[in-house]
Write a protein that holds these residues in place. Structure first.
Motif, PDB file in Angstrom:
ATOM      1  N   HIS A 220      -7.126  -1.963   0.085  1.00  0.00           N
ATOM      2  CA  HIS A 220      -7.083  -1.780  -1.634  1.00  0.00           C
ATOM      3  C   HIS A 220      -7.052  -2.949  -2.323  1.00  0.00           C
ATOM      4  CE1 HIS A 220      -6.412   2.863  -1.452  1.00  0.00           C
ATOM      5  NE2 HIS A 220      -5.857   2.486  -0.214  1.00  0.00           N
ATOM      6  N   TYR A 222      -8.663  -3.283  -5.170  1.00  0.00           N
ATOM      7  CA  TYR A 222      -9.013  -2.937  -6.592  1.00  0.00           C
ATOM      8  C   TYR A 222      -7.583  -2.788  -7.075  1.00  0.00           C
ATOM      9  CZ  TYR A 222     -14.092  -2.544  -5.875  1.00  0.00           C
ATOM     10  OH  TYR A 222     -15.148  -2.697  -5.631  1.00  0.00           O
ATOM     11  N   GLU A 227      -9.412   1.673  -9.228  1.00  0.00           N
ATOM     12  CA  GLU A 227      -9.565   2.619  -8.049  1.00  0.00           C
ATOM     13  C   GLU A 227     -10.003   3.978  -8.846  1.00  0.00           C
ATOM     14  OE1 GLU A 227      -9.547   2.768  -4.948  1.00  0.00           O
ATOM     15  OE2 GLU A 227      -8.601   0.850  -4.186  1.00  0.00           O
TER      16      GLU A 227
END
Length: 328
Positions: A220, A222, A227
């Motif tokens: 992850h 972002y 997201e």
């Protein structure tokens, strides 16, 4: 790609700036001639051929693109031929020559309406300037390590064009694909969105999306806000099945127009090359065709009081002229 026998993939195909590759096509043609390269069907994406015209005026047809353009060119030039032949006759009253034929003669004398070939034209063929944009490309490495590609690269290297003209990797990779790969070995990733600088391709999303599942190694990178933005991808386009993309979020401002729909794109040319109903290649004797068309024009003049304005080749006349074409 491996399962489908593909060796090269692209997302964007555009026209190259001719002044950045002034001699690339000439040296590529020299390579083809020196090594007797048997060209695959992909080569037609990169080269217009004009060797199907025979006759004293063949050079005036070097930029004709297909049969429709051919008849338009014949129709445009015939009144000029009539004017030239009329004025060559001894003792004729030039004032009796119809104004339309005179106007056509003047137009061509001033080089108006004469199709001009591209600068990059050699041995009656011309570089289309189309190339795959290598900012995004997926290829088998053995395409670029093969003896054929190495021979091509070394040939270009010895020409010193990389140094004197700064040839880039995109046209080199593209012409190599045209030299050594069939169209069946090249894939257009129309479903993948990509943007670099001001050029980009962003497809409408397909209604047939597979459920999204994060891979086990997904990171992850972002922020939560980012997201959320990417998760809200554009609505699928179902009309006529045009949606091909996979969860794309396309820009909506006018400056981000999809390159596929712009005048500089070569995607239409690529699609035409793959079309099962594409127009065949042809050759014929221009002298015969132009002489027949000239007779048709003179018959029109007789039936219209010597006024050639408004003359067009009828479909019946085109069908008659088409009998001189040899298709292959």
């Amino acid at each position: 790609m491996q399962e489908s026998g593909k060796k090269y993939g692209f997302t964007i195909a555009i026209k190259e700036l001719v002044n950045t590759v002034p001699n690339l096509f000439r040296y590529t043609k020299a390579f083809i001639k020196k090594y007797n390269v048997e060209l695959p069907d992909t080569w037609r994406f990169f080269s217009h051929k004009f060797d199907f015209y025979e006759g004293k005026n063949a050079e005036s047809y070097v930029s004709v693109r297909g049969e429709k353009d051919l008849w338009k060119t014949v129709q445009d030039r015939v009144p000029m031929y009539h004017a030239l032949e009329y004025m060559k006759q001894p003792g004729v009253d030039r004032e009796q020559l119809d104004q339309y034929s005179i106007d056509k003669l003047v137009d061509h004398s001033n080089k108006k309406g004469i199709p001009l070939g591209n600068k990059d034209q050699f041995e009656r063929s011309e570089f289309t300037l189309c190339h795959f944009w290598s900012n995004f490309e997926i290829a088998r490495t053995d395409l670029f390590t093969s003896p054929e590609y190495r021979a091509y690269f070394n040939f270009l290297e010895n020409s010193k064009g990389f140094y004197t003209e700064r040839w880039g990797d995109a046209p080199i990779h593209s012409l190599a694909a045209g030299l050594f790969l069939n169209t069946s070995e090249i894939h257009y990733f129309r479903d993948i969105g990509y943007k670099h600088s001001t050029l980009g391709h962003c497809p409408h999303n397909s209604p047939n999306q597979l459920p999204y599942e994060e891979g086990p190694n997904y990171r992850h990178s972002y922020t939560a806000k980012e997201e959320k933005f990417w998760a809200a991808f554009d609505k699928p386009v179902e009309k006529d099945g045009v949606g091909t993309g996979c969860r794309c979020v396309c820009p909506t401002n006018s400056k981000s127009k999809d390159i596929e729909n712009s005048g500089g794109s070569c995607i239409k040319d690529w699609a035409a090359l793959l079309d099962d109903d594409q127009e065949g290649r042809f050759h014929f004797d221009l002298d015969v065709v132009e002489e027949q068309a000239l007779k048709m024009y003179r018959e029109y003049l007789k039936s219209h009081g010597g006024n050639g304005e408004g003359w067009v080749l009828s479909q019946d006349q085109i069908d008659e002229l088409r009998e001189n074409i040899i298709w292959h």
